[in-house]
Every structure is written in C-alpha cells, then in structure tokens.
Design an enzyme around this catalytic site. Structure first.
Site, short mmCIF file in Angstrom:
data_model
loop_
_atom_site.label_atom_id
_atom_site.label_comp_id
_atom_site.label_asym_id
_atom_site.label_seq_id
_atom_site.Cartn_x
_atom_site.Cartn_y
_atom_site.Cartn_z
N THR A 342 -37.75 -1.69 -1.51
CA THR A 342 -38.53 -2.33 -2.58
C THR A 342 -39.31 -3.78 -3.24
O THR A 342 -38.16 -4.41 -2.23
CB THR A 342 -37.89 -2.13 -4.46
OG1 THR A 342 -37.43 -0.61 -4.67
CG2 THR A 342 -38.33 -2.41 -5.81
N GLY A 425 -33.03 1.15 -5.92
CA GLY A 425 -33.44 2.12 -7.03
C GLY A 425 -31.91 2.67 -7.77
O GLY A 425 -32.25 1.91 -8.67
#
Length: 528
Positions: A342, A425
């Site tokens: 991410t 996550g």
C-alpha cells in the site's frame, strides 16, 4: 536510535509526505504553482501510481479524508470498487477460494481514477490534466528505479504475467536500482485520462481496452461494470481520545478497528508505561487483537450487511474489553491473513487545507496482470472475498469487499493536529496506534515516531502462525518478556519492511508543520 532518523522536516506553511521522494516533489510542485492541498494530493497520488507501481496504481483503490477550513468539517471519500455484476460464488464452483493472482482475482472495478476526479471537482483549483503532468513525465521520460521496487520485483516477479513481466522485468533481466525505468504504455494512458477526464477511464478508450483484455483473457469485468462505478462522499467515523478527535473512514474500511483500539487504551495510564517497554507493546497488541476479533465478524460492504458501529464504538463496551486484558499473558486470538502492499501520503497547505489518503493494488503488483496495452496493473483486492455463503464477507455481485485501507486524522480544538497512516494490511491499525500514542503521550515528533522500533501482530499469506514480529532494535529484555508473556515472538531486521511504510504530519498550536517519512522506504517530507 540513529539521530538522523529522529529529525523532522519543519515548516511554517506547507508539508507533503509520501513513500517516494518524486511523488512528494510532485505535490510540492503543485503548491509552488498556486495549487492547494487537494491539487497536491492528487498529484502525489498519480505520481505514486507511476514511481511506486508495485504498491499502487491506476488499477487500484484509494480512500481519502479531507478537511477544508472554509467548511470546518472532515469528509471521507470511498474510492474502492465493487465486484462485477457477472461475478458470483458460482464463478468459482468447486474451488476453495478465489485465486490470489491472475485474471480471475481481478474482479473489482478500480476506484482510484474516480477518486481523483471527485477530490478535484469538490476542492481543487487545477484541472486533472495539470495535476497529472508530473506523473506523465515520470512515466514517459523515466525515473530512477527504487530499491524498494527492485526488491519487490525480485520477490514477486514469478507472479507476473508475460505482459507484466515485459514491463517490470524487460528482456527477462531485473532492472538495477537507480536505473532509468520507463513506462510508455502507462504514460499514453495517463495522457488519455488527462485529455478525456474520468469518463475516459470508465466509459471511453481506457475502459474499452480494459474490457477487451478481460474478454480475451477470461476475466469477469464488463463495460457496464466500469460505466456504473461511482465512489462516494460520506461522514467519517470519530472517537474522542485524550483531548483529540480521531477520524477514520467508515466501512467498508477497517478504520473503526483503530478507533476501537483507542477506546480500549483510554482505560490505561500511559504516564506509568514507558515507550518501548513490554507493557507498551503488549498493551497495544492486546487492545488491537480484541478490535480485530469484532472487525472480522462484521466488516464487509455495509450495503449488504449492517455493521453495529454504535455498539462497537461505545465507550462502555470499550471498558468491558479493557477489563478483559491481562497484562501478564497474551490472548489466544486469530485473524485472517491479508495483503500489505500500500502507499500512504498526506498534504497540508498554507490555508490549512488537509488531506490524508491511502491507495493500493492489495498485493505487490496486484493481480500480476496488465490490462491490454494500457500499462495498468489490475488489483486483486477482490480475492479477499470469501466463497463461504455464510461468511460475512462472502462474494456477491456489485459488492465492495472488506478493505484494509484507512487514512487517519486527529484534531485538537477543532483543527488538524496529526495526519498519519501506513502501508501494511493487518498492520495498519497497529502502526497507526503506535504512531499516535508516541506523538501524543510521549511527545515524539513525526519523524521520531515513524522511525522508532515497531512490532506487528498477525500473519501474512502463507504463514501458519500468528506471530508477533518485533524489530531487533527492541531491547533484549523486552523481547524476552514478550515471549514469556505468551507472544510468539519473531525477531526481524532493523527497519524491516514487514513493518510497513508509515508517514505523519503534525501541526502545533502555532501552526508549524512537522513531517516524518519512514526510513524503511524511499519517501521524503517537503515543506516550507
């Protein structure tokens, strides 16, 4: 700790933080030209889609928290996509789970391009073409390939399709860190988006090429899925914590798990708990474990199943959970493994406009496939849906999945005090809580907070146990105490990438901005 990792970038008017220095520079360029934080944030987001392609891209999703002093409120934008109308559990009949990679994992519409349009339409001064200019340049002319991209390519290269490998491992040779990396197809797609706007992606030439590829490769997304996509503005969730109002994006984001954790931690006296101690790490991990337990029971698309947020965020319920924590023994709780790749970034401008946002392809390089000649890596976010019809997050057509993305803001006296977030996550709520408590309770500046030793609990794909990964910089006696307390301690490297890439901006009562970017990545804080 190396003193160089503790020194923040400080400024009086502006601040940009991101996991890649070229993306931060793209945002700073917009501010220098007279753009505001919203223009700069979209420029950063687009640049990250080019210079950090293993973490994020046009084929992925994004979540945003925005603040405009003129409005005096925080808003959330959900830029996540829904599953295709032709996708259902029957599409995977006889299979235990949705494939994690490949065309059949790319079952949700990319939401990021729509989110760029929404942010600029609502608050921007510049056109989409203007804010895409740096990203187009990086893609067309190339940029120095980061060591992070190279290491991720080395680790995940086998998961890339032939078309994707031709871009990221050209000629079968892994590019060297620092070498020029060019993405001609992606630059053409970005130019098409700049010229045609949002509709080019969801209804025009880009959509047609994505769907043509889907049809040829046996995928499930269809033209009407892209054409129907629309992200949405919503009210963020909030919780009061030690004189601060902390904001998170609502479901399908997991942001409420972090608010639950803070509500639990409110019942403990950090004045008696030393940073970096056994008590500090143990308490934070145990609080988040409890919130994860509830999160995993309820989190999905709220349009398909109601989520009892009033109960979950109730202070009385938090007191009950806090009372169940043993300071001597780790609880035996589990959670689902999640992807962790991410990119988080944040921008504050001279007027006080503030943007905290995060975007992702889910796994590194997403589904591992490039959509036709677009140069767009498609996300595999939909692979997190369950095929169990009784599971809260079961796959259904036109549905958003449980989403890990969760940008954060904390306000003091009605104004932004902290913007923060991280890659990771399962680690996002944990690292966010580490950041906020270190800045708020221990007076750390953003750079010191993101550089301090970290821990993360849980398991990623392929791991069999719920480990507590602890950086080797944590004191030996603390490691021993954590193990004695029942944690399955796994010691990892100093500044280990498994801890994610965190970034933060703080704004003090004088309005001065301080920025911190993670030494575990290639980021930069830029302000003046």
């Amino acid at each position: 700790m190396d003193s160089r990792t503790e020194k923040p970038v400080m400024a009086t008017k502006t601040m940009v933080v991101s996991p890649h220095y070229l993306a931060s520079a793209a945002g700073a360029r917009m501010l220098e030209r007279g753009g505001n934080a919203f223009d700069a944030a979209v420029a950063v987001s687009a640049a990250l889609a080019v210079v950090y392609p293993h973490m994020t891209g046009l084929g992925g999703d994004a979540f945003w928290l925005t603040y405009s002093p003129g409005e005096g409120r925080v808003r959330a934008y959900n830029g996540s996509g829904r599953s295709g109308n032709a996708v259902s559990r029957a599409s995977y009949a006889g299979e235990a789970a949705i494939p994690r990679r490949g065309i059949r994992s790319a079952i949700t519409v990319p939401g990021m391009a729509d989110s760029w349009d929404a942010i600029l339409r609502e608050y921007g001064r510049f056109t989409l073409a203007e804010v895409l200019e740096p990203a187009i340049g990086y893609a067309a002319e190339g940029f120095p390939l980061s060591s992070d991209q190279r290491s991720n390519t080395l680790a995940a290269g086998a998961a890339l399709s032939a078309e994707a490998a031709a871009i990221y491992i050209p000629g079968g040779t892994l590019p060297a860190a620092g070498g020029r990396f060019v993405q001609k197809q992606l630059s053409a797609t970005l130019r098409c988006l700049a010229g045609g706007g949002r509709d080019a992606f969801y209804k025009g030439a880009i959509a047609r090429e994505i769907c043509k590829y889907m049809q040829e490769a046996g995928g499930y997304l269809q033209p009407e899925d892209l054409a129907a996509h629309q992200g949405n503005w919503s009210e963020p969730l909030a919780a009061e914590y030690h004189g601060h109002t902390v904001y998170q994006a609502p479901p399908n984001s997991q942001g409420f798990a972090a608010l639950m954790g803070l509500n639990i931690l409110e019942h403990f006296d950090f004045g008696t708990i030393a940073d970096g101690s056994y008590e500090y790490y143990h308490l934070l991990v145990e609080a988040l474990k409890l919130s994860f337990r509830d999160r995993d029971k309820v989190l999905t698309d709220p349009e398909f199943s109601p989520i009892p947020l009033e109960r979950l965020l109730c202070k009385k319920y938090a007191a009950e959970l806090a009372g169940s924590i043993s300071m001597q023994r780790a609880a035996e709780l589990g959670s689902e493994p999640m992807g962790r790749d991410t990119a988080y970034a944040a921008v504050v401008d001279a007027e006080g406009n503030s943007v905290s946002f995060i975007q992702s392809l889910y796994f590194e390089f997403g589904a591992g496939i490039v959509a036709g000649n677009t140069g767009i890596l498609l996300q595999n976010r939909g692979s997190f849906f369950s095929l169990d019809p009784g599971h809260i997050n079961t796959l259904e057509p036109h549905k958003r999945t449980f989403h890990t993305l969760m940008p954060a803001m904390a306000f003091r006296n009605g104004k932004p005090a902290y913007l923060y977030g991280t890659q990771g996550g399962e680690g996002q709520p944990q690292t966010q809580t580490l950041l906020l408590t270190r800045m708020l309770h221990y007076g750390m500046n953003p750079q010191a907070a993101v550089a301090a030793p970290r821990v993360v609990w849980g398991r990623t794909w392929g791991e069999l146990t719920q480990e507590l990964k602890v950086e080797s910089r944590v004191e030996g006696r603390v490691l021993a105490a954590l193990a004695e307390g029942g944690h399955r301690v796994c010691v990892v490297d100093d500044y280990d990438g498994i801890m994610g890439h965190a970034h933060a901006i703080s704004i003090d009562d004088n309005g001065y901005r301080s920025g911190g970017t993670d030494p575990r990545c290639d980021g930069a804080a830029i302000g003046w």
